[in-house]
Enzyme design. Structure first.
Site, PDB file in Angstrom:
ATOM      1  N   LYS A 169      64.496  14.923   2.695  1.00 14.72           N
ATOM      2  CA  LYS A 169      64.312  14.354   1.554  1.00 14.72           C
ATOM      3  C   LYS A 169      63.294  15.527   0.668  1.00 14.72           C
ATOM      4  CE  LYS A 169      60.805  11.462   0.005  1.00 14.72           C
ATOM      5  NZ  LYS A 169      60.839  12.086  -1.359  1.00 14.72           N
ATOM      6  N   GLU A 244      52.476  19.009   8.649  1.00 12.04           N
ATOM      7  CA  GLU A 244      51.926  20.108   7.872  1.00 12.04           C
ATOM      8  C   GLU A 244      50.885  19.581   6.853  1.00 12.04           C
ATOM      9  OE1 GLU A 244      51.490  22.727   9.327  1.00 12.04           O
ATOM     10  OE2 GLU A 244      53.256  22.766  10.694  1.00 12.04           O
ATOM     11  N   CYS A 278      49.293  25.101  -0.370  1.00 13.38           N
ATOM     12  CA  CYS A 278      48.463  24.384   0.526  1.00 13.38           C
ATOM     13  C   CYS A 278      47.465  25.497   1.221  1.00 13.38           C
ATOM     14  CB  CYS A 278      49.426  24.103   1.754  1.00 13.38           C
ATOM     15  SG  CYS A 278      50.410  25.166   2.324  1.00 13.38           S
ATOM     16  N   GLU A 380      40.650  18.424  -0.906  1.00  9.65           N
ATOM     17  CA  GLU A 380      41.431  19.580  -1.372  1.00  9.65           C
ATOM     18  C   GLU A 380      41.580  19.567  -2.864  1.00  9.65           C
ATOM     19  OE1 GLU A 380      45.517  18.983  -0.404  1.00  9.65           O
ATOM     20  OE2 GLU A 380      45.645  21.021  -0.016  1.00  9.65           O
TER      21      GLU A 380
HETATM   22  P1  NAD Z   1      53.074  13.978  -0.936  1.00  4.44           P
HETATM   23  O1  NAD Z   1      52.405  13.497   0.551  1.00  4.44           O
HETATM   24  O2  NAD Z   1      52.756  12.989  -1.926  1.00  4.44           O
HETATM   25  O3  NAD Z   1      54.545  14.009  -0.656  1.00  4.44           O
HETATM   26  C1  NAD Z   1      54.994  14.657   0.034  1.00  4.44           C
HETATM   27  C2  NAD Z   1      56.536  14.247   0.361  1.00  4.44           C
HETATM   28  O4  NAD Z   1      56.387  12.838   1.137  1.00  4.44           O
HETATM   29  C3  NAD Z   1      57.328  13.922  -0.658  1.00  4.44           C
HETATM   30  O5  NAD Z   1      58.686  14.042  -0.437  1.00  4.44           O
HETATM   31  C4  NAD Z   1      57.287  12.388  -1.044  1.00  4.44           C
HETATM   32  O6  NAD Z   1      58.048  11.627  -1.556  1.00  4.44           O
HETATM   33  C5  NAD Z   1      57.124  11.655   0.526  1.00  4.44           C
HETATM   34  N1  NAD Z   1      56.217  10.643   0.747  1.00  4.44           N
HETATM   35  C6  NAD Z   1      55.642   9.928   0.002  1.00  4.44           C
HETATM   36  N2  NAD Z   1      55.093   8.923   0.454  1.00  4.44           N
HETATM   37  C7  NAD Z   1      55.636   8.535   1.625  1.00  4.44           C
HETATM   38  C8  NAD Z   1      56.018   7.637   2.747  1.00  4.44           C
HETATM   39  N3  NAD Z   1      55.269   6.557   2.787  1.00  4.44           N
HETATM   40  N4  NAD Z   1      56.775   7.856   3.666  1.00  4.44           N
HETATM   41  C9  NAD Z   1      57.550   9.038   4.056  1.00  4.44           C
HETATM   42  N5  NAD Z   1      57.573   9.805   2.788  1.00  4.44           N
HETATM   43  C10 NAD Z   1      56.616   9.906   1.793  1.00  4.44           C
HETATM   44  O7  NAD Z   1      52.400  15.404  -0.903  1.00  4.44           O
HETATM   45  P2  NAD Z   1      52.721  16.271  -2.274  1.00  4.44           P
HETATM   46  O8  NAD Z   1      51.911  15.811  -3.344  1.00  4.44           O
HETATM   47  O9  NAD Z   1      54.226  16.456  -2.545  1.00  4.44           O
HETATM   48  O10 NAD Z   1      52.240  17.833  -1.824  1.00  4.44           O
HETATM   49  C11 NAD Z   1      50.761  18.310  -1.774  1.00  4.44           C
HETATM   50  C12 NAD Z   1      50.390  18.242  -0.489  1.00  4.44           C
HETATM   51  O11 NAD Z   1      51.150  19.032   0.387  1.00  4.44           O
HETATM   52  C13 NAD Z   1      48.880  18.906  -0.387  1.00  4.44           C
HETATM   53  O12 NAD Z   1      48.135  18.059   0.489  1.00  4.44           O
HETATM   54  C14 NAD Z   1      49.540  20.257   0.056  1.00  4.44           C
HETATM   55  O13 NAD Z   1      48.272  20.958   0.748  1.00  4.44           O
HETATM   56  C15 NAD Z   1      50.285  19.850   1.045  1.00  4.44           C
HETATM   57  N6  NAD Z   1      51.180  21.132   1.683  1.00  4.44           N
HETATM   58  C16 NAD Z   1      50.663  21.409   2.898  1.00  4.44           C
HETATM   59  C17 NAD Z   1      51.665  22.552   3.706  1.00  4.44           C
HETATM   60  C18 NAD Z   1      51.230  23.094   4.883  1.00  4.44           C
HETATM   61  O14 NAD Z   1      52.046  23.786   5.440  1.00  4.44           O
HETATM   62  N7  NAD Z   1      50.272  22.706   5.561  1.00  4.44           N
HETATM   63  C19 NAD Z   1      52.338  23.242   2.609  1.00  4.44           C
HETATM   64  C20 NAD Z   1      52.544  22.759   1.290  1.00  4.44           C
HETATM   65  C21 NAD Z   1      51.743  21.619   0.828  1.00  4.44           C
END
Ligand code: NAD
Length: 476
Positions: A169, A244, A278, A380
């Site tokens: 997804k 992650e 990230c 963050e």
């Molecule tokens: P997010 O958690 O809002 O969304 C990530 C994904 O999860 C999206 O596809 C979203 O639709 C889905 N999602 C949201 N709610 C959900 C639920 N209840 N159940 C299942 N899926 C759900 O994060 P974002 O804003 O898209 O991404 C930014 C974050 O990602 C930052 O905190 C960044 O640091 C982190 N990030 C981490 C890494 C790493 O490798 N550690 C890499 C890239 C980004």
């Protein structure tokens, strides 16, 4: 664009849509189906139907398909990069790097397919054992919007090579690149159903993936709060989880560092992808002996960044991905001014004017002398804002670097080996860079400590994480 289930484009059962907008212009680019749990169930059926055929192929055969896909991606990198820039906002040159990075990941896994073996253990009179790696089964991947192409590669590369099938997804603001890549993989020879992409919201599609009983591993990248929710949702079933999550990477610059190199490192480390990475530099600690000259040089470079629509030539930084992301960042910076928690050296507000008003642009921002409890240091910062702190010595730098609930990455800029060793031994992070930051090539394991998550992506470690051992015990 439509969802991709069982190697076919599909509208899904509900026929409701999500608009995909260009964050630089506010213009509608495309729309994708707003998927439902029923669509996830169809995708799982498609993945299940092909599972045993895919698993029976040799790793080398699977690697060859990944290799073909990488070649097609390289051939189409300009078109793919354009789609990525239009949905995500990043400058075209960064989008091209990301698409090529995706191809490199597939090539890396295709390459190690020829070298991956099991183990033979001789137990003397008790017998002999053969240990092999088997795929886990159907895996669920949930990815964010900030690096949608690269992170898709981090998940599908090892998962598919190991013989798993997958339901993926993408985030709602960046589904187009994932759908296009899935179609390319199918064209490269991936049997229909091995990789399925279901678009839709986290609450509907994401949670249905997490809860589906046939999905045996969840690999999630995103926000800590979402990660925690997924962990709780999955706790009722015995699923393998890789989370992650966010980071607040410190960068330490010592007085023996090459200053110009460190200034460029901080610039790229923070403002690449409009700060939405990230492993971006999110806190900068500079030795007090060089902090004045360092900060001045950095300020000049930050003010020289050309901000605009990523499709235009010469752009260094694009918009933020959404209005919500920009509001979050603006809120954190406004708090600094309202509570007198630091000094804004440059930026500190949204960009305005005819080229900017329709998009989500924010000024590249530097803030100095930030108070220890300020949200800019405790949370963050997922945007183009860099807090800078002057430190008297290495002890203080390490202590401050570790004053965080995160532990994704960290860097030290120095020419001293003893300093390098101390930072490597004492700073809590999954990766410590020396005279570098942010780069994560496919060969190295990547993942965080503390609240930055559990599990590792990339390298042979990730391949192992998508398989489990099975042992044959021969009692002669
Ligand atoms: P997010 O958690 O809002 O969304 C990530 C994904 O999860 C999206 O596809 C979203 O639709 C889905 N999602 C949201 N709610 C959900 C639920 N209840 N159940 C299942 N899926 C759900 O994060 P974002 O804003 O898209 O991404 C930014 C974050 O990602 C930052 O905190 C960044 O640091 C982190 N990030 C981490 C890494 C790493 O490798 N550690 C890499 C890239 C980004």
């Amino acid at each position: 664009m439509l969802m991709r289930i069982g190697g076919k484009d599909t509208e899904g059962v509900d026929r409701r849509w999500i608009d995909v907008m260009n964050p630089a212009t506010g213009v509608l680019i495309d729309r994708v189906p707003s998927g439902t749990p029923d669509d996830v169930a169809h995708a799982v059926d498609a993945a299940d139907a092909v599972s045993s055929t895919w698993k029976k192929k040799s790793m080398r055969e699977r690697g060859i398909i990944l290799f073909h896909a990488a070649r097609l991606v390289r051939e189409q990198h300009k078109d793919l990069a354009k789609i990525l820039t239009m949905e995500q906002g990043k400058p075209l040159k960064e989008a091209i790097d990301e698409v090529r990075g995706f191809a490199s990941i597939l090539e890396f896994y295709a390459g190690i397919s020829a070298h991956t073996t099991g183990e033979a253990i001789r137990l003397g009179p008790a017998g002999d054992c053969m240990v092999v790696h088997e795929p886990i089964g159907i895996c669920g991947a949930i990815i964010p919007w900030n690096m949608p192409v690269l992170i898709m590669g981090w998940k599908i590369g090892p998962a598919l090579l190991a013989g798993n099938t997958m339901v993926l997804k993408p985030a709602s603001t960046t589904p187009l690149s994932s759908l296009k890549l899935a179609a390319i993989l199918d064209k490269a020879g991936l049997p229909p159903g091995v990789l399925n992409v279901v678009t839709g919201s986290g609450e509907s599609v994401g949670e249905a993936i997490v809860m589906h009983p046939l999905i045996k591993k969840i690999s999630f990248t995103g926000d800590c709060t979402t990660g925690e929710k997924i962990r709780r949702l999955a706790s009722g079933q015995l699923k393998d989880l890789s989370l992650e999550l966010g980071g607040s990477d410190p960068m330490i610059v010592m007085d023996d560092a090459e200053i110009d190199k460190a200034v460029e490192g901080a610039l790229r480390g923070r403002f690449y992808n409009a700060g939405q990475t990230c492993t971006a530099v999110k806190r900068l600690y500079v030795h007090e002996k060089i902090s004045k000259i360092f900060v001045e040089k950095l300020r000049v470079r930050v003010e020289s960044l050309k901000v605009g629509n990523g499709l235009e030539p010469g752009i260094d930084m694009g918009p933020m991905n959404s209005a919500g992301q920009r509001e979050r960042i603006a809120g954190m910076v406004n708090e600094i001014t309202d509570k007198c928690e630091g000094k804004i050296l440059t930026g500190g507000c949204s960009l305005t004017g005819p080229s900017y008003d329709a998009g989500f642009f924010y000024h590249p921002t530097l803030v100095s002398d930030v108070s220890p409890g300020a949200r800019l240091l405790t949370d963050e910062i997922f945007g183009p804002v860099l807090p800078l702190m002057s430190v008297p010595d290495l002890d203080t730098a390490i202590q401050e670097a570790n004053r965080s609930r995160y532990g994704l990455g960290a860097s030290v800029w120095t020419t001293n080996l003893a300093t390098t060793k101390r930072v490597f031994d004492e700073v809590h992070a999954g990766i410590i860079w020396v005279n570098r930051h942010i780069t994560v090539p496919p060969e190295i394991p990547f993942g965080g400590m503390n609240e930055s998550g559990i599990g590792r992506e990339n390298g042979s470690h990730a391949l192992e994480s998508y398989s489990r051992t099975k042992t044959l015990f021969l009692g002669w």
